[in-house]
Each structure stands twice: as C-alpha cells, then as structure tokens.
Design an enzyme around this catalytic site. Structure first.
Site, PDB file in Angstrom:
ATOM      1  N   LYS A 167       8.927 -16.637  -9.747  1.00 42.35           N
ATOM      2  CA  LYS A 167       8.117 -15.917 -10.740  1.00 42.35           C
ATOM      3  C   LYS A 167       8.828 -15.866 -12.091  1.00 42.35           C
ATOM      4  O   LYS A 167       8.174 -15.794 -13.135  1.00 42.35           O
ATOM      5  CB  LYS A 167       7.741 -14.526 -10.246  1.00 42.35           C
ATOM      6  N   THR A 224       6.097  -9.428 -14.803  1.00 43.49           N
ATOM      7  CA  THR A 224       6.980 -10.151 -15.719  1.00 43.49           C
ATOM      8  C   THR A 224       6.278 -11.164 -16.615  1.00 43.49           C
ATOM      9  O   THR A 224       6.904 -11.689 -17.532  1.00 43.49           O
ATOM     10  CB  THR A 224       8.083 -10.882 -14.939  1.00 43.49           C
TER      11      THR A 224
END
Length: 301
Positions: A167, A224
């Site tokens: 990620k 994020t």
C-alpha cells in the site's frame, strides 16, 4: 511491562498509548530519548527483560542491520515487528528477516491504518495483529490492546505484511497523480487497481484475500492514499508537482523495487508498482508511466 525498541515517531506513539492505558512501558533508543508522559526511557536493551512483548519499531530497511548488531542483546520474549516494507536487498518480509536472525523467537506483526501523530494523541485507532501461534496471538492481542487502540487478530502473517508494504507503493502513485493534477478519478482508479495488485501478490506468496480486504490492506490503503500525513503520499505529491522531496524515511521507495522483484519471481504482474519504481528511479517520466498504464491491453476487471 511492554518494551518498545525505536524512539521515532511511531515507536514513541505506541509507547504513549500503552502508557496511557496504565501499563509500564520502557522505550529504548540508540541515544536515550525524551520519552512521552508515563514512559521510561532506557539506554540498555537488558532493561527490557521480562517484557510481555517487545515492539521493534525501526524502519523496514533497518530491520536486518539492527538485528545483526543488537539481536543478541535483545532479552527473551515475543518480538512484535512494526515496520511496513519488503527488504530491498534480500526481498524478504520482516518476519523472514527476524526468523533468520533470531531462530525460535516468538514473532508477531503489528500493522494497519494508524498515523503516529493520531495514536500519540489518543485518537481511536484499529490495527491488525498478525501471529501464526494460536496461543501467543490472543495473549498479545490482550496485552497490547487499549481503550484507544483496538487490535484485530489474524494468523495470516504473510498477507498482513504484504498489505502494509505494498500500500505504501500505491500511496506514492496516488501522490504522483495528486501532485501532477491528474484528477480524483485517476487517483480512485490507481487505488483500486493497486488494491488488485496487493491481492495478487499476497495470494501468490501464501496470504489470503480476506486479509488484504481488511485493516492491514484496504484499511491502510484508504488511510495513506489521500492524506498529507502519509510520508509516501507526500513524497509522491512532491515529485508529481516538481517540488523537492520531503525528508524522513519513506518505506515505499525501497519496497517499490522489491515488490517488482517479488512479482517477477512469483509470476505476478504488478504494472502499478513497476510504474512507480520507474518514476522513482527516473527510468520514465510520470507522463510516460501513465501513458504506458493506459495503453495496456483491455481486459475484464
């Protein structure tokens, strides 16, 4: 007692939230740090002897060197690995590095969507605790959960680590899109297809899709990929806008290259990770990378 090794932002935040729950916490740094309220700073790893858990909170690329230098001095007890990344030299996960350096040491992984600044302030946070040991996992879950830090347990150590690592690469890509002004539609597309890459790689290495769909994958991705508090997103945004890169450790830079190598070894296509790595290593401009992604053959979703 809870031991925390690594007095950076995330290590200090975890120490703070554990201390706020009334637990004895000892925080070790190479130079004894200024500790959060209620936390005891120590300069000798032996001071962590007897800890219910020792949280290792050093950057992912520093895990191997740290354990080589200090592993023998770490007291016995469960070691909880808190870094998110794939080693750029050996292409190993954090648990693989730790298992090689400390054979027979009980291991777990703490990962998921949590910004250090928010955890330190006591804002509610839910993370994933991954542990393959059916007795140790629940014990650590109860030892580390607090009224403000809720831990969900899984035995899928591989999936939890790959979600947290990949990620970061996708977040850099989303930052590039934001910085270049390519629009929210493009960012949503990159997040979604990046999630597909995370799932493909994790399952190829033995992880489970439902783990990637949980906090350690989708949850961390959502956190994020659109916030300036994310160092990975902030770095990508600066590059996309042609600005100087921000300071500090950005785990996704090394992981982008390592992920591509893992994908090649396991026969998994990772076009987004490859595009991010190409931009970071200046093998392609952002415009060239986006054009290559959009020109890929049409396929079913």
């Amino acid at each position: 007692m809870i031991g925390v090794v690594g007095a950076g932002a995330f290590g200090s935040a975890l120490a703070a939230v554990e201390a706020a729950a009334g637990r004895e916490v000892r925080l070790w740094g190479r130079r004894p740090p200024e500790p959060p309220a209620g936390v005891e700073a120590v300069g000798d790893l032996a001071a962590l002897a007897g800890a219910e858990a020792i949280l290792l909170v050093v950057p992912a690329q520093a895990t191997g060197p740290f354990l080589s230098a200090y592993g023998a001095a770490l007291p016995d007890g469960p070691l909880v690995l808190c870094a998110k990344g794939v080693d750029a030299r050996s292409f190993r996960l954090q648990t693989e590095i730790a298992a090689a350096a400390l054979p027979d040491r009980p291991l777990a992984v703490l990962t998921g969507p949590g910004f250090a600044a928010e955890i330190a302030r006591g804002l509610p946070t839910a993370l994933t605790l991954a542990c393959a040991d059916p007795e140790l996992g629940p014990a650590l879950q109860h030892a580390l959960s607090t009224p403000r830090l809720r831990l969900y347990l899984t035995d899928d150590v591989v999936g939890a680590q790959l979600g947290g690592a990949i990620k970061n690469v996708v977040a850099i890509g989303c930052g590039l899109i934001e910085g270049a002004g390519l629009g929210q539609s493009a960012r949503a597309a990159l997040m979604t297809r990046g999630f597909a890459e995370m799932t493909r790689l994790a399952t190829a290495l033995g992880g489970r899709p439902e783990t990637i769909a949980g906090l350690s994958g989708l949850g961390d991705l959502a956190l994020t990929c659109g916030s300036a508090m994310s160092r990975n997103f902030a770095l990508g945004r600066a590059l996309g806008a042609g600005l100087p890169m921000p300071e500090g450790t950005v785990e996704g830079v090394a992981t982008a290259r390592a992920a591509c190598e893992l994908g090649a070894r396991h026969g998994v296509e990772l076009p987004i990770a490859a595009a991010v790595a190409d931009v970071l290593d200046r093998r392609a401009t952002l415009a060239e990378a986006m054009e290559a992604l959009l020109a890929r053959p049409l396929k079913e979703e």
